[in-house]
Design a protein around this motif. Structure first.
Motif, mmCIF file in Angstrom:
data_model
loop_
_atom_site.group_PDB
_atom_site.id
_atom_site.type_symbol
_atom_site.label_atom_id
_atom_site.label_comp_id
_atom_site.label_asym_id
_atom_site.label_seq_id
_atom_site.Cartn_x
_atom_site.Cartn_y
_atom_site.Cartn_z
ATOM 1 N N ARG A 61 0.871 -1.181 0.000
ATOM 2 C CA ARG A 61 0.000 0.000 0.000
ATOM 3 C C ARG A 61 0.909 1.231 0.000
ATOM 4 N NH1 ARG A 61 -2.900 -1.465 5.479
ATOM 5 N NH2 ARG A 61 -0.660 -1.726 5.902
ATOM 6 N N VAL A 62 0.814 2.025 -1.060
ATOM 7 C CA VAL A 62 1.817 3.066 -1.283
ATOM 8 C C VAL A 62 1.143 4.381 -1.639
ATOM 9 C CG1 VAL A 62 3.923 3.699 -2.543
ATOM 10 C CG2 VAL A 62 3.382 1.283 -2.174
ATOM 11 N N GLY A 63 1.712 5.466 -1.109
ATOM 12 C CA GLY A 63 1.335 6.812 -1.496
ATOM 13 C C GLY A 63 2.544 7.538 -2.041
ATOM 14 N N LEU A 64 2.309 8.507 -2.915
ATOM 15 C CA LEU A 64 3.375 9.326 -3.482
ATOM 16 C C LEU A 64 2.996 10.784 -3.285
ATOM 17 C CD1 LEU A 64 5.986 9.720 -5.109
ATOM 18 C CD2 LEU A 64 4.647 9.399 -7.203
ATOM 19 N N LEU A 65 3.786 11.482 -2.492
ATOM 20 C CA LEU A 65 3.541 12.891 -2.198
ATOM 21 C C LEU A 65 4.554 13.743 -2.943
ATOM 22 C CD1 LEU A 65 2.370 15.316 -0.729
ATOM 23 C CD2 LEU A 65 3.645 14.649 1.309
ATOM 24 N N ASP A 66 4.064 14.605 -3.804
ATOM 25 C CA ASP A 66 4.909 15.529 -4.559
ATOM 26 C C ASP A 66 5.176 16.743 -3.674
ATOM 27 O OD1 ASP A 66 6.153 17.116 -6.412
ATOM 28 O OD2 ASP A 66 4.630 16.892 -7.969
ATOM 29 N N ALA A 67 6.334 16.756 -3.013
ATOM 30 C CA ALA A 67 6.676 17.852 -2.108
ATOM 31 C C ALA A 67 7.444 18.960 -2.810
ATOM 32 C CB ALA A 67 7.497 17.319 -0.934
ATOM 33 N N LEU A 108 -3.998 21.263 -7.533
ATOM 34 C CA LEU A 108 -4.775 22.357 -6.957
ATOM 35 C C LEU A 108 -4.637 23.656 -7.734
ATOM 36 C CD1 LEU A 108 -3.852 21.693 -3.211
ATOM 37 C CD2 LEU A 108 -5.825 20.826 -4.494
ATOM 38 N N LEU A 109 -3.806 23.674 -8.767
ATOM 39 C CA LEU A 109 -3.593 24.892 -9.535
ATOM 40 C C LEU A 109 -4.635 25.025 -10.632
ATOM 41 C CD1 LEU A 109 0.306 24.739 -9.978
ATOM 42 C CD2 LEU A 109 -0.996 26.059 -8.286
ATOM 43 N N GLU A 110 -5.184 26.215 -10.780
ATOM 44 C CA GLU A 110 -6.140 26.466 -11.859
ATOM 45 C C GLU A 110 -5.464 26.363 -13.225
ATOM 46 O OE1 GLU A 110 -9.269 26.788 -11.646
ATOM 47 O OE2 GLU A 110 -9.612 27.111 -9.500
ATOM 48 N N ASP A 111 -4.231 26.869 -13.310
ATOM 49 C CA ASP A 111 -3.464 26.847 -14.550
ATOM 50 C C ASP A 111 -2.188 26.055 -14.317
ATOM 51 O OD1 ASP A 111 -2.003 27.261 -16.837
ATOM 52 O OD2 ASP A 111 -1.994 29.448 -16.717
ATOM 53 N N PRO A 112 -2.019 24.890 -14.964
ATOM 54 C CA PRO A 112 -0.826 24.080 -14.721
ATOM 55 C C PRO A 112 0.469 24.772 -15.124
ATOM 56 C CG PRO A 112 -2.074 23.239 -16.595
ATOM 57 C CD PRO A 112 -2.927 24.278 -15.947
ATOM 58 N N LYS A 113 0.378 25.818 -15.936
ATOM 59 C CA LYS A 113 1.587 26.547 -16.335
ATOM 60 C C LYS A 113 1.868 27.745 -15.431
ATOM 61 C CE LYS A 113 1.475 25.298 -21.258
ATOM 62 N NZ LYS A 113 0.347 24.365 -21.181
ATOM 63 N N ALA A 114 1.007 27.977 -14.446
ATOM 64 C CA ALA A 114 1.199 29.109 -13.551
ATOM 65 C C ALA A 114 2.315 28.821 -12.552
ATOM 66 C CB ALA A 114 -0.097 29.417 -12.803
ATOM 67 N N ALA A 115 3.053 29.860 -12.189
ATOM 68 C CA ALA A 115 4.127 29.727 -11.210
ATOM 69 C C ALA A 115 3.567 29.835 -9.798
ATOM 70 C CB ALA A 115 5.183 30.813 -11.435
ATOM 71 N N VAL A 116 4.129 29.034 -8.895
ATOM 72 C CA VAL A 116 3.814 29.145 -7.469
ATOM 73 C C VAL A 116 4.853 30.087 -6.863
ATOM 74 C CG1 VAL A 116 3.620 27.910 -5.292
ATOM 75 C CG2 VAL A 116 2.818 26.841 -7.412
ATOM 76 N N ILE A 117 4.420 31.258 -6.419
ATOM 77 C CA ILE A 117 5.338 32.271 -5.891
ATOM 78 C C ILE A 117 5.049 32.429 -4.402
ATOM 79 C CG2 ILE A 117 6.235 34.617 -6.184
ATOM 80 C CD1 ILE A 117 5.033 34.596 -8.998
ATOM 81 N N TRP A 118 5.673 31.581 -3.607
ATOM 82 C CA TRP A 118 5.441 31.547 -2.172
ATOM 83 C C TRP A 118 6.758 31.697 -1.425
ATOM 84 C CZ3 TRP A 118 1.934 26.603 -1.543
ATOM 85 C CH2 TRP A 118 0.660 26.889 -2.043
ATOM 86 N N ARG A 119 6.677 32.289 -0.252
ATOM 87 C CA ARG A 119 7.814 32.316 0.643
ATOM 88 C C ARG A 119 7.800 31.074 1.549
ATOM 89 N NH1 ARG A 119 10.674 37.041 0.638
ATOM 90 N NH2 ARG A 119 9.643 38.892 -0.203
ATOM 91 N N GLY A 120 8.876 30.929 2.324
ATOM 92 C CA GLY A 120 9.048 29.741 3.145
ATOM 93 C C GLY A 120 7.875 29.359 4.019
ATOM 94 N N PRO A 121 7.274 30.282 4.778
ATOM 95 C CA PRO A 121 6.162 29.891 5.654
ATOM 96 C C PRO A 121 4.991 29.277 4.903
ATOM 97 C CG PRO A 121 7.027 32.030 6.310
ATOM 98 C CD PRO A 121 7.696 31.678 5.019
ATOM 99 N N MET A 122 4.738 29.719 3.677
ATOM 100 C CA MET A 122 3.631 29.146 2.902
ATOM 101 C C MET A 122 3.971 27.723 2.456
ATOM 102 S SD MET A 122 2.369 32.455 0.706
ATOM 103 C CE MET A 122 0.886 31.651 0.126
ATOM 104 N N LEU A 123 5.232 27.490 2.101
ATOM 105 C CA LEU A 123 5.658 26.132 1.762
ATOM 106 C C LEU A 123 5.479 25.217 2.969
ATOM 107 C CD1 LEU A 123 9.018 26.807 -0.130
ATOM 108 C CD2 LEU A 123 6.804 26.302 -1.138
ATOM 109 N N HIS A 124 5.905 25.707 4.119
ATOM 110 C CA HIS A 124 5.798 24.971 5.374
ATOM 111 C C HIS A 124 4.340 24.588 5.637
ATOM 112 C CE1 HIS A 124 6.724 24.179 9.675
ATOM 113 N NE2 HIS A 124 5.555 24.742 9.895
ATOM 114 N N GLY A 125 3.425 25.548 5.484
ATOM 115 C CA GLY A 125 2.018 25.284 5.733
ATOM 116 C C GLY A 125 1.416 24.314 4.735
ATOM 117 N N ALA A 126 1.781 24.451 3.457
ATOM 118 C CA ALA A 126 1.235 23.554 2.431
ATOM 119 C C ALA A 126 1.683 22.124 2.668
ATOM 120 C CB ALA A 126 1.669 24.026 1.047
ATOM 121 N N LEU A 127 2.953 21.943 3.014
ATOM 122 C CA LEU A 127 3.462 20.590 3.239
ATOM 123 C C LEU A 127 2.774 19.944 4.442
ATOM 124 C CD1 LEU A 127 5.395 18.390 2.380
ATOM 125 C CD2 LEU A 127 7.136 19.411 3.852
ATOM 126 N N GLN A 128 2.577 20.712 5.503
ATOM 127 C CA GLN A 128 1.879 20.162 6.663
ATOM 128 C C GLN A 128 0.455 19.742 6.301
ATOM 129 O OE1 GLN A 128 2.564 21.282 10.866
ATOM 130 N NE2 GLN A 128 3.183 23.237 9.996
#
Length: 304
Positions: A61-67, A108-128
């Motif tokens: 039983r396996v999951g793959l998380l794209d971090a 979760l992106l509306e546009d797959p070609k859009a850039a994710v422009i986040w600072r560290g705390p947002m990355l931290h929150g998304a991963l959690q």
């Protein structure tokens, strides 16, 4: 065409689980395996995808998380689109293909070609959120595809969850290994066990059957020696990995009898072995490193 989805076999052996504390974000996951590298462009996502798929095909039983929040590759490599849904209004259901559970910011992106422009705390929150708010259920392995470098994502994982260990991916040449050494050093400093090293693109065999070591040789073993961990395998450069990945089917699923698929499957078997060995170390109790973080096995570092 790739083979149709099929029911996986029962695993030939059961795997043990990591020690789970009361505040663990992934209590139902036995093994958390980080696939990482200090260098971009070494095929880390290809290794993570085919490793996860090999474990799934072996009956686990396996999951793959794209971090990799800035550069998610899993939606393309698994050919999965659409948006996750919540059945209970509290947790998100992962998407799935070929029996493999999946989560990526790319879903979760509306546009797959859009850039994710986040600072560290947002990355931290998304991963959690990807860990505690996704309904992963009971898993034998959760494989995490980490971004290049030694930044926020790896640090968050070291602080928030007890991982089984990291698989380092490198190519043979020095321009890659020089950065991978840094990733190894970071893991040692933040107490992430290193399960082993995968040397990717180790050689290329042309149409005449001649083997070419396009990127030199020995880099994977050098990193393994530096990490004091095993070389889990050498994976040749094979165009079918890219071709099937672009089509949305991992090569181990599309052509399981091919030599390249067998190479990934062999790496997966070694990963199972080293995960089980890591749990044996856990049973022996913690090792306290009093060297100030300069040598030896690092767990529970204690300053003098």
């Amino acid at each position: 065409m790739p083979p149709e989805e099929e029911s996986p076999p029962q695993p030939t052996r059961q795997v043990h689980g990591r020690a789970v504390g009361p505040d663990d974000l992934l209590p139902g996951v036995k093994n958390i395996v980080l696939v990482m590298s200090g260098k971009g462009g070494v095929g880390k996502s290809s290794v993570a995808t085919n490793l996860a798929m090999s474990l799934t095909r072996a009956g686990y039983r396996v999951g793959l998380l794209d971090a990799d929040i800035y550069g998610p590759s899993i939606p393309t490599m698994l050919g999965v689109g659409g948006r996750p849904v919540s059945l209970d209004g509290k947790t998100i259901e992962p998407l799935a293909r070929f029996g493999l559970k999946l989560m990526s910011i790319g879903f979760l992106l509306e546009d797959p070609k859009a850039a994710v422009i986040w600072r560290g705390p947002m990355l931290h929150g998304a991963l959690q959120q990807f860990m505690k708010d996704v309904s992963w259920g009971e898993l034998d392995f959760l494989v995490m595809d980490l971004p290049p470098g030694t930044g926020d994502i790896a640090l968050t994982l070291s602080q928030k969850v007890k991982v089984t260990g990291a698989v380092m991916v490198t190519t043979p040449q020095s321009v890659a290994t020089d950065d991978v050494y840094k990733s190894v050093s970071m893991c040692k400093k933040v107490n992430i066990p290193i399960l082993g090293v995968v040397e990717n693109m180790s050689w290329f065999i042309d149409s005449a059957g001649v083997r070419h070591e396009l990127f030199g040789k020995g880099g994977g073993q050098a990193v393994a020696d530096f990490a004091e961990a095993p070389l889990l395998g050498q994976v040749p450069l094979d165009p079918s990995v890219r071709e099937w990945g672009d089509k949305g089917t991992p090569v181990v699923q599309a052509a399981p009898a091919s030599d390249i698929a067998k190479a990934f499957a062999a790496v997966a078997e070694r990963v199972i072995d080293v995960c089980e060995a890591a749990h044996g170390d856990d049973d022996a109790g913690p090792t306290i490193d009093r060297s100030g973080g300069t040598g030896g096995k690092r767990r529970l570092p204690v300053q003098k």
